[in-house]
Design a protein around this motif. Sequence first.
Motif, PDB file in Angstrom:
ATOM      1  N   CYS A 179       0.859  -1.176   0.000  1.00  6.90           N
ATOM      2  CA  CYS A 179       0.000   0.000   0.000  1.00  6.90           C
ATOM      3  C   CYS A 179       0.900   1.233   0.000  1.00  6.90           C
ATOM      4  CB  CYS A 179      -0.879  -0.044   1.251  1.00  6.90           C
ATOM      5  SG  CYS A 179      -1.686   1.522   1.619  1.00  6.90           S
ATOM      6  N   ASP A 201       0.431   4.013   1.287  1.00  6.56           N
ATOM      7  CA  ASP A 201       0.464   4.670   2.596  1.00  6.56           C
ATOM      8  C   ASP A 201       0.998   3.780   3.707  1.00  6.56           C
ATOM      9  OD1 ASP A 201      -0.549   6.846   1.381  1.00  6.56           O
ATOM     10  OD2 ASP A 201      -2.643   6.472   1.983  1.00  6.56           O
ATOM     11  N   CYS A 202       0.571   2.514   3.701  1.00 11.83           N
ATOM     12  CA  CYS A 202       0.910   1.649   4.837  1.00 11.83           C
ATOM     13  C   CYS A 202       2.127   0.762   4.590  1.00 11.83           C
ATOM     14  CB  CYS A 202      -0.276   0.769   5.213  1.00 11.83           C
ATOM     15  SG  CYS A 202      -1.819   1.668   5.327  1.00 11.83           S
ATOM     16  N   CYS A 250      -6.075  -2.268   0.486  1.00 12.41           N
ATOM     17  CA  CYS A 250      -5.166  -2.428   1.620  1.00 12.41           C
ATOM     18  C   CYS A 250      -5.950  -2.946   2.835  1.00 12.41           C
ATOM     19  CB  CYS A 250      -4.519  -1.088   1.939  1.00 12.41           C
ATOM     20  SG  CYS A 250      -3.603  -1.115   3.488  1.00 12.41           S
ATOM     21  N   LYS A 260      -5.317  -2.592   5.768  1.00 12.15           N
ATOM     22  CA  LYS A 260      -5.255  -1.646   6.884  1.00 12.15           C
ATOM     23  C   LYS A 260      -6.137  -0.424   6.639  1.00 12.15           C
ATOM     24  CE  LYS A 260      -0.992  -1.658   9.582  1.00 12.15           C
ATOM     25  NZ  LYS A 260       0.412  -1.254   9.455  1.00 12.15           N
ATOM     26  N   CYS A 261      -5.915   0.239   5.476  1.00 12.28           N
ATOM     27  CA  CYS A 261      -6.585   1.518   5.268  1.00 12.28           C
ATOM     28  C   CYS A 261      -7.671   1.468   4.196  1.00 12.28           C
ATOM     29  CB  CYS A 261      -5.566   2.603   4.910  1.00 12.28           C
ATOM     30  SG  CYS A 261      -4.862   2.366   3.278  1.00 12.28           S
TER      31      CYS A 261
END
Length: 824
Positions: free
Chosen positions: A438, A440-441, A480, A482-483
């Motif tokens: 990802c 971002d992550c 993702c 996570k997000c």
Amino acid sequence: MAYNFSKIEKKWQEIWENNNAFEASENEKQKYYILEMFPYPSGKIHMGHVRNYSIGDVFARFKRMRGFNVLHPMGWDAFGLPAENAAIKHGIHPNKWTLENIDDMKKQLKRLGLSYDWNREVTTCLPDYYKWTQWFFIQLYKRGLAYKKKSAVNWCPSCETVLANEQVVDGACERCDTPVGKKELEQWYFKITDYAERLLEDIKELEGWPEKVKIMQKNWIGKSKGAEIDFEIKGFNKKLKVFTTRPDTIYGVTYMVMAPEHPYINELVKGTEYEEEVLEFKKKMEYISEIDRTSTTAEKEGVFIGRYAVNPVTKEEIPIYIANYVLIDYGTGAIMAVPGHDQRDFEFAKKYNIPIRPVIKPVEREFDENNLKEAYTGEGIMINSDKFNGLDNKIAKTEITKYIEELGIGKATVNYRLRDWLISRQRYWGTPIPIVYCDDCGIVPVNEEDLPVKLPTDVEFTGKGQSPLTTSKEFMYTTCPKCGKKARRETDTMDTFIDSSWYFLRYTDPKNENEPFNKDKANYWLKVDQYIGGVEHAILHLLYSRFFVKVLYDMGLSPVNEPFKNLLTQGMVLKDGAKMSKSKGNVVSPEEIISNYGADTARLFVLFAAPPERDLEWSDQGVEGCYRFLNRVYRLVEELKEVYNNKCEINIEQLSKADKNLRYVIHSTIQKVTTDIEDRFNFNTAISSIMELVNEIYRYKDNAEASNYKDAILIESLDSLILLLAPFAPHLAEELWHFVGNEGSVHQQKWPEYDRKAIVKDQITIVIQVNGKVRDKIEVDANIDKESLEKLALNSERVKSFIEGKEIKKIIVVPKKLVNIVAK
Ligand code: ANZ
Ligand code: ZN
């Protein structure tokens, strides 16, 4: 007429299958877990398989008859390159190719009559299995045992694809013959090096493993004790760290070598007159394998990089080289070179005119320190080493290490040859690595409840470009965990050695949908009591499995810390002295042998022709011989069937000599076959004693000296024969067991016990010598006293003719063996 093996074998295979005869479940009996290495589903079984599985089946059937609760499973190591190659070549999808092969091979295995619990079949390429392989990956990742690192792969510039080592033939691509290069990729590793010490230490626990396999594992782990020492590089702000096992030789360091791939190199030569030559040498090294670079016969070569280091104890300035014989991924990727005491350094120094300075001299021989012919690698007394002169070098090793530590320039360390396990494969037909990238992550593992990450089907197999997984849009792009933003999946798959690192655990609970296996079940069945497979797996598969089990043990999942209690490595099947292989064109097909002679003959032959650990030479006559033997057994039982109408108790007191002799053979055969299987894997000698028994029964059945108990003794002999034969020739044994009217399956009978009384001989043979020469042999009562024995000896007609007219000086008696008469 020959016995109808095909009818008999088919019949019993069906009955066993319908009765679930070999199904295993946990119970109060003592368990026995027998395992053969599962096959890659290439489509055809070969003689190596027949041998491997026949050995295992003897054990499984034998242990069942010995009263154990036996687990004997089979499955498929079903991911791997050949399926993908078939897809590229013939356009068949790897999944279809593999599952069809499994179907075919299963039929072939079933024709061998192997006593597997097929309800526990495990197939590593199916989502119900690889889901858990992925789950384990995530557990390892969470424990810091799975990580990413840049490293080089084989790269074909023409196919624009990554090649496995086995696809590189003589340095060229196996498909297009273009010279193969290297390419740096980010790849996944398992941190097996964290377990190096335990993997080494616990080899001690592997009592039932062949010594040679333990040594191979030890060497592979390769523990060395030594020191790390920092050398200053003139005009450079970083230190050059080396690993040495010989700190005692530090006063003899006359140059340094860095691996060509060492990260400092570019900086060290940048803009200098040495740059071009150094970079050229680096390039050249890329194409040479580690093995070729380090072989003792390889010419040592290197280039001076224009820089100097400082020997920290002598303060001398010494030149720095890069050279073929120093590798980047061992120790620190750089060495202090001591040509006086290391042969590689010696050869290099001679070639490039670098000074050679011995610092140890042998105690008990001449030593011309100015004119060495080769490096001195032995122990001795320190010289040219300042305040350490005169010390024993073994003591100096400790003393110099201390000195280095005092100076703050190094420390004692341990180094392992074992590398971390590179598990990334840029391939389709493997377990997808359950990781998402990802923006971002970063690196995010897939949520466990979303497993398995299934292999997509909309992929192209061209053999070119990146992993086929990158051609599937559906697979590549995801969200993702996570997000929830758009993310990209990892497209590498796992090394198939991961699949085979835990399959033996899955067999204990193969259908579990909620966990890889239930701990109580695993606890009941593990360890594997007897593992059987080829010695080619002595290192990787066995080491990886041990590592995996240790990790699972630490996670509280595995009940055991080592997977395999006993290991048997079977030899190869040879023909005309060479390994049977397609490329040599010397393959004998198991199918053909089974069709022409039956599975029992095929099994008997591979078991009889050699002890399991030795190589086995194929012999058509040998197969014929085994076939004739089984026919002989069949005819014998057929002929004597009638005796089963006259069952009665035997009265030992009333037996004739011939009766006693046969009973002696029956029971000593039982004893021998039992210990041959149980203690020594000597199947070949077990079988030959069964053959002897058959001969004895043939002799006895027509013997006029048999008593009234003849039929009862024949029943005893035939029952024993059939039971002893059951693990080796299971179909024929089952057929004959029923043919003579016995109840139940022969494979559920108790293994015969031998009768101690029957194998005590009451007559023994004594050798009689006159003046040390053998003149006669006599049969006497086993408990005869010395006096009577002497009398009997002197009364022998033959002996008399040799002592006539002579004086008897002395009679020597060796109890139960011989009498020597000394006469002059
Ligand atoms: C100085 C020395 C003097 C060494 C001597 C040996 C004999 P093992 O036992 O296999 O661990 N070495 C270290 N790193 C290396 C690398 N990356 N590539 C090639 N060789 C390397 O071997 C340790 C020895 O191998 C080390 O000790 C080092 O040479 C060399 F009389 O240091 B020795
Ligand atoms: Zn994210």
